[in-house]
Design a protein around this motif. Structure first.
Motif, PDB file in Angstrom:
ATOM      1  N   ALA A  31      -2.815  13.852  -9.827  1.00  0.00           N
ATOM      2  CA  ALA A  31      -4.237  14.195  -9.913  1.00  0.00           C
ATOM      3  C   ALA A  31      -5.060  12.985 -10.342  1.00  0.00           C
ATOM      4  CB  ALA A  31      -4.440  15.343 -10.897  1.00  0.00           C
ATOM      5  N   GLY A  32      -4.525  12.202 -11.250  1.00  0.00           N
ATOM      6  CA  GLY A  32      -5.245  11.032 -11.715  1.00  0.00           C
ATOM      7  C   GLY A  32      -5.312   9.928 -10.675  1.00  0.00           C
ATOM      8  N   GLN A  33      -4.224   9.745  -9.922  1.00  0.00           N
ATOM      9  CA  GLN A  33      -4.200   8.687  -8.914  1.00  0.00           C
ATOM     10  C   GLN A  33      -5.231   8.918  -7.812  1.00  0.00           C
ATOM     11  OE1 GLN A  33      -0.237   8.082  -7.450  1.00  0.00           O
ATOM     12  NE2 GLN A  33       0.528   7.309  -9.397  1.00  0.00           N
ATOM     13  N   LYS A  34      -5.574  10.167  -7.547  1.00  0.00           N
ATOM     14  CA  LYS A  34      -6.594  10.454  -6.539  1.00  0.00           C
ATOM     15  C   LYS A  34      -7.982   9.997  -6.998  1.00  0.00           C
ATOM     16  CE  LYS A  34      -4.189  14.440  -4.561  1.00  0.00           C
ATOM     17  NZ  LYS A  34      -4.236  15.908  -4.291  1.00  0.00           N
ATOM     18  N   LEU A  35      -8.137   9.772  -8.303  1.00  0.00           N
ATOM     19  CA  LEU A  35      -9.416   9.340  -8.850  1.00  0.00           C
ATOM     20  C   LEU A  35      -9.393   7.875  -9.281  1.00  0.00           C
ATOM     21  CD1 LEU A  35     -10.314  12.471 -11.030  1.00  0.00           C
ATOM     22  CD2 LEU A  35     -11.429  11.746  -8.913  1.00  0.00           C
ATOM     23  N   TYR A  36      -8.381   7.152  -8.826  1.00  0.00           N
ATOM     24  CA  TYR A  36      -8.300   5.731  -9.179  1.00  0.00           C
ATOM     25  C   TYR A  36      -9.520   4.993  -8.623  1.00  0.00           C
ATOM     26  CZ  TYR A  36      -3.657   5.229 -11.270  1.00  0.00           C
ATOM     27  OH  TYR A  36      -2.588   5.266 -12.121  1.00  0.00           O
ATOM     28  N   SER A  37     -10.122   4.156  -9.455  1.00  0.00           N
ATOM     29  CA  SER A  37     -11.164   3.250  -8.979  1.00  0.00           C
ATOM     30  C   SER A  37     -10.503   2.090  -8.240  1.00  0.00           C
ATOM     31  CB  SER A  37     -11.993   2.725 -10.146  1.00  0.00           C
ATOM     32  OG  SER A  37     -11.189   1.872 -10.967  1.00  0.00           O
ATOM     33  N   ILE A  38     -11.320   1.254  -7.615  1.00  0.00           N
ATOM     34  CA  ILE A  38     -10.763   0.140  -6.862  1.00  0.00           C
ATOM     35  C   ILE A  38      -9.996  -0.806  -7.781  1.00  0.00           C
ATOM     36  CG2 ILE A  38     -12.867  -1.259  -7.039  1.00  0.00           C
ATOM     37  CD1 ILE A  38     -10.513  -1.050  -3.981  1.00  0.00           C
ATOM     38  N   GLN A  39     -10.476  -0.955  -9.022  1.00  0.00           N
ATOM     39  CA  GLN A  39      -9.792  -1.842  -9.963  1.00  0.00           C
ATOM     40  C   GLN A  39      -8.431  -1.269 -10.353  1.00  0.00           C
ATOM     41  OE1 GLN A  39     -11.118  -4.648 -10.322  1.00  0.00           O
ATOM     42  NE2 GLN A  39     -13.232  -4.273  -9.730  1.00  0.00           N
ATOM     43  N   ASN A  40      -8.369   0.034 -10.600  1.00  0.00           N
ATOM     44  CA  ASN A  40      -7.096   0.658 -10.948  1.00  0.00           C
ATOM     45  C   ASN A  40      -6.114   0.597  -9.791  1.00  0.00           C
ATOM     46  OD1 ASN A  40      -9.129   2.854 -12.727  1.00  0.00           O
ATOM     47  ND2 ASN A  40      -7.528   1.688 -13.730  1.00  0.00           N
ATOM     48  N   LEU A  41      -6.612   0.846  -8.567  1.00  0.00           N
ATOM     49  CA  LEU A  41      -5.736   0.812  -7.403  1.00  0.00           C
ATOM     50  C   LEU A  41      -5.206  -0.602  -7.167  1.00  0.00           C
ATOM     51  CD1 LEU A  41      -4.493   2.212  -4.947  1.00  0.00           C
ATOM     52  CD2 LEU A  41      -6.562   1.644  -3.678  1.00  0.00           C
ATOM     53  N   LEU A  42      -6.071  -1.587  -7.260  1.00  0.00           N
ATOM     54  CA  LEU A  42      -5.630  -2.966  -7.033  1.00  0.00           C
ATOM     55  C   LEU A  42      -4.668  -3.418  -8.117  1.00  0.00           C
ATOM     56  CD1 LEU A  42      -8.968  -4.618  -5.849  1.00  0.00           C
ATOM     57  CD2 LEU A  42      -7.123  -3.644  -4.487  1.00  0.00           C
ATOM     58  N   ASN A  43      -4.895  -2.971  -9.331  1.00  0.00           N
ATOM     59  CA  ASN A  43      -3.964  -3.294 -10.408  1.00  0.00           C
ATOM     60  C   ASN A  43      -2.602  -2.656 -10.151  1.00  0.00           C
ATOM     61  OD1 ASN A  43      -3.352  -4.258 -13.240  1.00  0.00           O
ATOM     62  ND2 ASN A  43      -3.112  -2.062 -13.553  1.00  0.00           N
ATOM     63  N   GLN A  44      -2.612  -1.412  -9.658  1.00  0.00           N
ATOM     64  CA  GLN A  44      -1.348  -0.750  -9.320  1.00  0.00           C
ATOM     65  C   GLN A  44      -0.646  -1.472  -8.179  1.00  0.00           C
ATOM     66  OE1 GLN A  44      -1.409   2.967  -7.076  1.00  0.00           O
ATOM     67  NE2 GLN A  44      -0.051   3.896  -8.593  1.00  0.00           N
ATOM     68  N   MET A  45      -1.406  -1.912  -7.167  1.00  0.00           N
ATOM     69  CA  MET A  45      -0.811  -2.625  -6.050  1.00  0.00           C
ATOM     70  C   MET A  45      -0.167  -3.928  -6.512  1.00  0.00           C
ATOM     71  SD  MET A  45      -3.737  -1.997  -3.129  1.00  0.00           S
ATOM     72  CE  MET A  45      -2.963  -3.150  -1.988  1.00  0.00           C
ATOM     73  N   ILE A  46      -0.835  -4.646  -7.405  1.00  0.00           N
ATOM     74  CA  ILE A  46      -0.268  -5.892  -7.925  1.00  0.00           C
ATOM     75  C   ILE A  46       1.014  -5.605  -8.693  1.00  0.00           C
ATOM     76  CG2 ILE A  46      -0.636  -7.755  -9.584  1.00  0.00           C
ATOM     77  CD1 ILE A  46      -3.566  -7.755  -8.798  1.00  0.00           C
ATOM     78  N   THR A  47       1.016  -4.549  -9.509  1.00  0.00           N
ATOM     79  CA  THR A  47       2.211  -4.188 -10.272  1.00  0.00           C
ATOM     80  C   THR A  47       3.357  -3.812  -9.336  1.00  0.00           C
ATOM     81  OG1 THR A  47       0.816  -3.372 -12.078  1.00  0.00           O
ATOM     82  CG2 THR A  47       3.112  -2.659 -12.061  1.00  0.00           C
ATOM     83  N   ASP A  48       3.053  -3.041  -8.297  1.00  0.00           N
ATOM     84  CA  ASP A  48       4.090  -2.650  -7.328  1.00  0.00           C
ATOM     85  C   ASP A  48       4.660  -3.864  -6.607  1.00  0.00           C
ATOM     86  OD1 ASP A  48       3.633  -0.050  -8.060  1.00  0.00           O
ATOM     87  OD2 ASP A  48       2.393   0.437  -6.318  1.00  0.00           O
ATOM     88  N   ILE A  49       3.790  -4.779  -6.209  1.00  0.00           N
ATOM     89  CA  ILE A  49       4.249  -5.981  -5.508  1.00  0.00           C
ATOM     90  C   ILE A  49       5.153  -6.817  -6.401  1.00  0.00           C
ATOM     91  CG2 ILE A  49       3.494  -8.175  -4.505  1.00  0.00           C
ATOM     92  CD1 ILE A  49       1.019  -6.681  -3.487  1.00  0.00           C
ATOM     93  N   GLN A  50       4.750  -6.962  -7.665  1.00  0.00           N
ATOM     94  CA  GLN A  50       5.561  -7.743  -8.595  1.00  0.00           C
ATOM     95  C   GLN A  50       6.926  -7.110  -8.806  1.00  0.00           C
ATOM     96  OE1 GLN A  50       2.955  -7.889 -11.988  1.00  0.00           O
ATOM     97  NE2 GLN A  50       2.028  -9.826 -11.374  1.00  0.00           N
ATOM     98  N   TYR A  51       6.955  -5.778  -8.880  1.00  0.00           N
ATOM     99  CA  TYR A  51       8.230  -5.087  -9.061  1.00  0.00           C
ATOM    100  C   TYR A  51       9.117  -5.237  -7.828  1.00  0.00           C
ATOM    101  CZ  TYR A  51      11.627  -1.328  -9.478  1.00  0.00           C
ATOM    102  OH  TYR A  51      12.800  -0.608  -9.507  1.00  0.00           O
ATOM    103  N   LEU A  52       8.514  -5.030  -6.646  1.00  0.00           N
ATOM    104  CA  LEU A  52       9.297  -5.102  -5.414  1.00  0.00           C
ATOM    105  C   LEU A  52       9.795  -6.523  -5.160  1.00  0.00           C
ATOM    106  CD1 LEU A  52       7.096  -2.832  -3.123  1.00  0.00           C
ATOM    107  CD2 LEU A  52       9.300  -2.256  -4.150  1.00  0.00           C
ATOM    108  N   ALA A  53       8.965  -7.513  -5.521  1.00  0.00           N
ATOM    109  CA  ALA A  53       9.350  -8.910  -5.296  1.00  0.00           C
ATOM    110  C   ALA A  53      10.322  -9.435  -6.348  1.00  0.00           C
ATOM    111  CB  ALA A  53       8.107  -9.791  -5.269  1.00  0.00           C
ATOM    112  N   SER A  54      10.552  -8.646  -7.408  1.00  0.00           N
ATOM    113  CA  SER A  54      11.439  -9.101  -8.477  1.00  0.00           C
ATOM    114  C   SER A  54      12.908  -9.055  -8.084  1.00  0.00           C
ATOM    115  CB  SER A  54      11.215  -8.247  -9.732  1.00  0.00           C
ATOM    116  OG  SER A  54      11.609  -6.901  -9.490  1.00  0.00           O
ATOM    117  N   GLY A  55      13.217  -8.400  -6.934  1.00  0.00           N
ATOM    118  CA  GLY A  55      14.597  -8.336  -6.470  1.00  0.00           C
ATOM    119  C   GLY A  55      15.372  -7.147  -6.994  1.00  0.00           C
ATOM    120  N   LYS A  56      14.689  -6.224  -7.677  1.00  0.00           N
ATOM    121  CA  LYS A  56      15.375  -5.058  -8.233  1.00  0.00           C
ATOM    122  C   LYS A  56      15.584  -3.963  -7.193  1.00  0.00           C
ATOM    123  CE  LYS A  56      13.626  -5.871 -12.894  1.00  0.00           C
ATOM    124  NZ  LYS A  56      12.854  -5.300 -14.034  1.00  0.00           N
ATOM    125  N   VAL A  57      14.935  -4.103  -6.031  1.00  0.00           N
ATOM    126  CA  VAL A  57      15.108  -3.125  -4.953  1.00  0.00           C
ATOM    127  C   VAL A  57      16.236  -3.607  -4.055  1.00  0.00           C
ATOM    128  CG1 VAL A  57      14.016  -1.934  -3.039  1.00  0.00           C
ATOM    129  CG2 VAL A  57      12.679  -2.541  -5.055  1.00  0.00           C
TER     130      VAL A  57
END
Length: 300
Positions: A224-250
């Motif tokens: 419910a909260g993610q549907k109300l993410y502002s552009i800053q929250n969404l971009l911050n989440q995207m950066i966090t996801d990219i960093q996690y995926l690029a860390s080699g843990k996947v």
């Protein structure tokens, strides 16, 4: 002749300083954009440059693939910014006007109380508990509007100072003689003459709402909260996801493909996209911004 020459040299010096300051402001934004369209391998090998060896738009293609999320986040941000800015300016103007009336009882005490809130607050945990348990704003649009940004003591005091120094007392007296009450004076006299400072404070408030991500971090969670993410929250989440995926843990093929993501250029593209609307809007408000900053300081 000497005075004319000195004046010309002074003008040249001022122009040179202003050009230098302009470059200091513009060049970082230009570097962010150029870095966002620079090939990731070139960025890693050569670092940031205004003249990249190889151009790649993969970062923007990656962001465009998140189309629905980006559009929804922009819509939420625009709505929260518009609603919050209107409420902020309205409440600040309504509170500032009585404080500018010199005959208001206990005016100094009320002004001190407002100023006091600039120095001390209840703390993050009590504030969070109050908004969540008593105002029930968690996972609602109001979570992006009310906490921290809805009313600024600094805005109230600046608007009050503008009213007191830039609107002649004779106008207030003339309005009272004509039989106008405080509400009529506020709507017909104070608001029109106070347009420069109100637009300036609106710009400050709008920038604060547009760039805010802490409210979304604290008060939005789950689906419910993610549907109300502002552009800053969404971009911050995207950066966090990219960093996690690029860390080699996947592991597996997905991890190998993700490792190829241009993480640096994507971060630059995300930063540029977040700033772009402000570049578009600011030139239309620059005139009022300059007036609001300077007019209140001209009169002593």
């Amino acid at each position: 002749m000497t005075d004319s020459k000195s004046s010309r040299q002074f003008q040249i010096g001022i122009n040179a300083v202003l050009i230098l300051v302009t470059l200091m402001v513009v060049l970082p934004f230009l570097l962010v954009f150029v870095s966002s369209i620079t090939d990731e391998n070139v960025l890693i090998r050569n670092g940031y440059s205004f003249f990249p060896e190889k151009i790649s738009f993969y970062a923007y293609q990656y962001i465009i693939r998140q189309g629905d999320k980006i559009l929804r986040a922009y819509g939420v941000t625009i709505l929260a910014t518009f609603l919050g800015t209107i409420l902020n300016v309205a409440m600040s103007a309504l509170m500032a006007y009585p404080l500018s009336v010199r005959t208001l009882p206990y005016r100094r005490g009320i002004t001190f109380f407002i100023f006091f809130t600039m120095l001390f607050n209840g703390g993050l945990v009590p504030t969070y508990l109050m908004y969540v348990n008593y105002f029930h704003i968690k996972n609602t649009l109001w979570a992006l509007v009310i906490p921290n940004l809805l009313l600024s003591a600094n805005n109230v005091l600046m608007i009050r100072s503008y009213y007191m120094t830039s609107i002649p007392d004779a106008l207030f007296e003339a309005a009272k003689i004509d039989g106008a009450g405080h509400l009529r004076i506020f709507l017909s006299l104070v608001l029109p003459l106070g347009k420069p400072i109100l637009v300036t404070m609106g710009l400050f408030s709008g920038l604060a709402y547009w760039n805010d991500w802490t409210n979304g971090l604290y008060y939005l969670s789950g689906n419910a909260g993610q549907k109300l993410y502002s552009i800053q929250n969404l971009l911050n989440q995207m950066i966090t996801d990219i960093q996690y995926l690029a860390s080699g843990k996947v592991a597996g093929n997905i991890g190998a493909e993700v490792a190829k993501l241009p993480a640096t250029s994507i971060r630059m593209a995300i930063a540029f996209i977040a700033m772009l609307p402000l570049f578009i809007i600011y030139p239309f408000l620059q005139k009022y911004f300059a007036e609001g900053i300077t007019l209140g300081a001209v009169k002593g």
